[in-house]
Design a protein around this motif. Sequence first.
Motif, PDB file in Angstrom:
ATOM      1  N   UNK A   1       0.821  -1.213   0.000  1.00 48.97           N
ATOM      2  CA  UNK A   1       0.000   0.000   0.000  1.00 48.97           C
ATOM      3  C   UNK A   1       0.855   1.265   0.000  1.00 48.97           C
ATOM      4  N   UNK A   2       2.180   1.098   0.204  1.00 49.53           N
ATOM      5  CA  UNK A   2       3.094   2.236   0.170  1.00 49.53           C
ATOM      6  C   UNK A   2       3.559   2.571  -1.252  1.00 49.53           C
ATOM      7  N   UNK A   3       2.987   1.931  -2.253  1.00 46.83           N
ATOM      8  CA  UNK A   3       3.342   2.234  -3.636  1.00 46.83           C
ATOM      9  C   UNK A   3       3.185   3.738  -3.891  1.00 46.83           C
ATOM     10  N   UNK A   4       4.259   4.366  -4.346  1.00 49.42           N
ATOM     11  CA  UNK A   4       4.253   5.794  -4.626  1.00 49.42           C
ATOM     12  C   UNK A   4       4.560   6.670  -3.431  1.00 49.42           C
TER      13      UNK A   4
ATOM     14  N   UNK B   1       2.049  -6.119  -7.882  1.00 50.51           N
ATOM     15  CA  UNK B   1       2.995  -5.386  -7.028  1.00 50.51           C
ATOM     16  C   UNK B   1       4.135  -6.267  -6.545  1.00 50.51           C
ATOM     17  N   UNK B   2       5.261  -5.625  -6.269  1.00 52.62           N
ATOM     18  CA  UNK B   2       6.431  -6.330  -5.748  1.00 52.62           C
ATOM     19  C   UNK B   2       7.211  -5.364  -4.867  1.00 52.62           C
ATOM     20  N   UNK B   3       8.125  -5.908  -4.083  1.00 50.19           N
ATOM     21  CA  UNK B   3       8.934  -5.092  -3.177  1.00 50.19           C
ATOM     22  C   UNK B   3      10.403  -5.409  -3.402  1.00 50.19           C
ATOM     23  N   UNK B   4      11.216  -4.384  -3.543  1.00 53.38           N
ATOM     24  CA  UNK B   4      12.659  -4.557  -3.670  1.00 53.38           C
ATOM     25  C   UNK B   4      13.334  -3.816  -2.523  1.00 53.38           C
ATOM     26  N   UNK B   5      14.135  -4.531  -1.765  1.00 55.34           N
ATOM     27  CA  UNK B   5      14.834  -3.950  -0.616  1.00 55.34           C
ATOM     28  C   UNK B   5      16.211  -3.456  -1.053  1.00 55.34           C
ATOM     29  N   UNK B   6      16.472  -2.168  -0.785  1.00 60.31           N
ATOM     30  CA  UNK B   6      17.727  -1.537  -1.192  1.00 60.31           C
ATOM     31  C   UNK B   6      18.423  -0.977   0.047  1.00 60.31           C
TER      32      UNK B   6
ATOM     33  N   UNK C   1      11.284   4.574 -13.159  1.00 56.03           N
ATOM     34  CA  UNK C   1      12.615   4.065 -12.807  1.00 56.03           C
ATOM     35  C   UNK C   1      12.676   2.554 -12.985  1.00 56.03           C
ATOM     36  N   UNK C   2      11.683   1.844 -12.468  1.00 49.50           N
ATOM     37  CA  UNK C   2      11.698   0.387 -12.554  1.00 49.50           C
ATOM     38  C   UNK C   2      11.435  -0.103 -13.975  1.00 49.50           C
ATOM     39  N   UNK C   3      10.670   0.673 -14.748  1.00 49.40           N
ATOM     40  CA  UNK C   3      10.460   0.302 -16.144  1.00 49.40           C
ATOM     41  C   UNK C   3      11.763   0.453 -16.923  1.00 49.40           C
ATOM     42  N   UNK C   4      12.523   1.510 -16.661  1.00 51.48           N
ATOM     43  CA  UNK C   4      13.806   1.698 -17.342  1.00 51.48           C
ATOM     44  C   UNK C   4      14.809   0.609 -16.961  1.00 51.48           C
ATOM     45  N   UNK C   5      14.660   0.043 -15.775  1.00 47.92           N
ATOM     46  CA  UNK C   5      15.552  -1.041 -15.342  1.00 47.92           C
ATOM     47  C   UNK C   5      15.082  -2.410 -15.841  1.00 47.92           C
ATOM     48  N   UNK C   6      13.949  -2.434 -16.518  1.00 45.91           N
ATOM     49  CA  UNK C   6      13.432  -3.688 -17.049  1.00 45.91           C
ATOM     50  C   UNK C   6      12.701  -4.541 -16.023  1.00 45.91           C
TER      51      UNK C   6
ATOM     52  N   UNK D   1      11.272  -0.636  -1.489  1.00 39.44           N
ATOM     53  CA  UNK D   1      10.631   0.103  -2.573  1.00 39.44           C
ATOM     54  C   UNK D   1       9.536  -0.752  -3.202  1.00 39.44           C
ATOM     55  N   UNK D   2       8.316  -0.235  -3.200  1.00 34.47           N
ATOM     56  CA  UNK D   2       7.190  -0.943  -3.807  1.00 34.47           C
ATOM     57  C   UNK D   2       7.083  -0.523  -5.269  1.00 34.47           C
ATOM     58  N   UNK D   3       6.991  -1.511  -6.144  1.00 36.69           N
ATOM     59  CA  UNK D   3       6.873  -1.216  -7.573  1.00 36.69           C
ATOM     60  C   UNK D   3       5.901  -2.211  -8.193  1.00 36.69           C
ATOM     61  N   UNK D   4       5.674  -2.093  -9.489  1.00 29.96           N
ATOM     62  CA  UNK D   4       4.765  -2.985 -10.208  1.00 29.96           C
ATOM     63  C   UNK D   4       5.528  -3.790 -11.253  1.00 29.96           C
TER      64      UNK D   4
END
Length: 359
Positions: free
Chosen positions: A242-245, A338-343, A276-281, A329-332
């Motif tokens: 739910x934290x997307x964006x 939805x998915x989550x990537x921990x950085x 950002x995530x779309x540019x990273x594929x 980071x929540x992304x699609x």
Amino acid sequence: MKIIKVTLPDHSYNVEIESGILSCTGQLVSSVWDERKIALVSDSNVAPLYQQKVSDALISVGFTVHNYQFPAGEASKSLEVLADLTRELAADGFTRDDGVIALGGGVTGDLAGFLAATYMRGISLIQMPTSLLAQVDSSVGGKTAVDLDTTKNIIGAFYQPDLVIIDPETLTTLDRRDLVEGYGEIVKEAALTDGKLWELVKEIESPSAILENAEELSRLSIQYKADVVMGDEKEGGLRQVLNFGHTIGHAIEALADGDLRHGEVVSVGMVAITRIFEEKGLTQAGVTEKLINRLDAVGLPVSSPLLESSDIFDKIKNDKKNHTGHLNLVYLHQIGGPAIKSIPSEEIRDFLNIKALQS
């Protein structure tokens, strides 16, 4: 009447949605509370519109009502205003057997909710959201909080209400910007879930269409959020989607110093993180454009000059969702995925890439 049941391990409640339901407040509240003293808390914008009507309805079924009002605006979501309200409840003899009703938008829900959570270590709470943002987002799920300096919601508690009462007719008194702001959260949830909500969002081409479809937009949004909350009440896993964006959005909100609304910065944040995530594929090609189309259709911002601020990464790194030196980071992957990537926090600048943020 549309009823959504929120069933949690230690507490359950209904979200009741119907046009004109405010006139039934007395009966609805008496179905969950016995006779008691009620603190009806509202802000200076909402109180003149609805506070007396709700107060009269409660008094008619035997409740004792004290009306409280605070200045409208995010600045009131503070420890100082919380202390003022606490003093007023104490002076009026409120006990742990009494209750608080939050009548208003998101600031009221957060502030009055935290008041209920902390007064005498917790008294009963009912949420009556009157803005679209509060109806589809903050009134459901039990998050209550106040801000400290420029950090949003840094002092708070999970505190579930006994009932949520939603009357879509209250949206007709909102100005265009306030109405559209709430729609940013609806697009967020639609993008997370796909299905009927996304299909309905694809049909919304103007602010007037939001009003025309408000009841169904609220029902579908709240049902999705309720399902997520029931699966993860305290945001330990699934609820983080739910934290997307919000990570980038909250940073922009802090830098905007009140010039941008929450739903507006979430709109900008969704587009920025998706690009950002779309540019990273990692996000399916074309998802950013789909989001932009849905947000731009009602006039929500999809970018901001504040993305160019030299301070934005400090705000992002210091987000309260920073976990043990990592930012989730929540992304699609795609709409409805939805998915989550921990950085690691020290890598967030390189990962997000300031040029990508400024695109």
